[in-house]
Motif scaffolding. Structure first.
Motif: not given
Length: 230
Positions: A65-75, A77-80, A102-107, A174-177
């Protein structure tokens, strides 16, 4: 694209057991440089198919099985990191792709086209994610956040993490909120211990685990979050 293939063991501890084990590890292992005085924040946005395939496969104990996620360590953060974790028998395979904000927000908003623009060694993994998310209609499902304290042993790439204050939301993805309305996933006194390694565990680390006298458990923060929010 980075890739890790290793074994994982998970345990549930009480908060007092965490502090006791932390005191022992402070003397024998290197702390993660991001630990600080009280650990560091981890926030992940999990995707799943329109019919919750990944959630259901975990609940049913499907072997592969699998899991798919976007991860950050601070709202801020300039990357994910776009991460795919796949269980393969007793091994866990994790592949990661660093994306600009910007790409992470698009995803997170359902626009997958940024994955088609990846080049070089990132391209194959990006296209795999694009195909999976398109074919199975993957959508953002939940944001999970917790505080982590981590330790590292260079031998066998051992990494020990303690995750606590685990919270989640399905109402806003909203990942970066900077402010998300989150609800507890586990009892506030519970701590998730994860031990990740290649090959075998060193004997002194195995003795620490044996002394904790806790059974190994299968704890998915994503699944626990979805179950607690239903």
């Amino acid at each position: 694209m980075t890739q890790v293939l290793r074994k994982e063991k998970k345990f549930l501890l009480a908060r007092r057991e965490f502090y006791a084990m932390k005191g022992q590890l402070d003397r024998v292992l290197h702390g993660d440089p991001h630990n600080g005085a009280s650990g560091y924040r981890v926030r992940s946005l999990y995707f799943d198919s329109i019919y919750d395939r990944d959630f259901n496969e975990k609940a049913e104990g499907v072997e592969l099985r699998r899991k798919l996620r976007l991860r950050i360590y601070s709202p801020d953060s300039p990357t994910a990191l776009l991460e795919m974790k796949q269980k393969q028998g007793e091994l866990q395979r994790k592949r990661s792709l660093l994306l600009p904000r910007r790409d992470a927000e698009a995803l997170a908003g359902g626009d997958l086209r940024c994955l088609l623009r990846c080049t070089g060694e990132q391209r194959q993994f990006a296209l795999e994610c694009y195909g999976l998310m398109t074919r199975l209609c993957y959508r953002p499902k939940a944001v999970v956040e917790y505080r982590r304290t981590a330790y590292i042993a260079r031998e066998n790439h051992i990494r020990i993490t303690f995750d606590r204050d685990i919270t989640a939301t399905e109402s806003c993805c909203s990942l970066f909120s900077p402010r998300l309305l989150m609800a507890p996933v586990l009892d506030p006194s519970a701590v998730v211990l994860e031990v990740k390694y290649n090959g075998f565990l060193l004997s002194y680390i195995q003795r620490l685990l044996n002394a904790a006298d806790r059974p190994e458990v299968s704890v998915s923060k994503y699944c626990r979050a979805r179950q607690s929010l239903l």
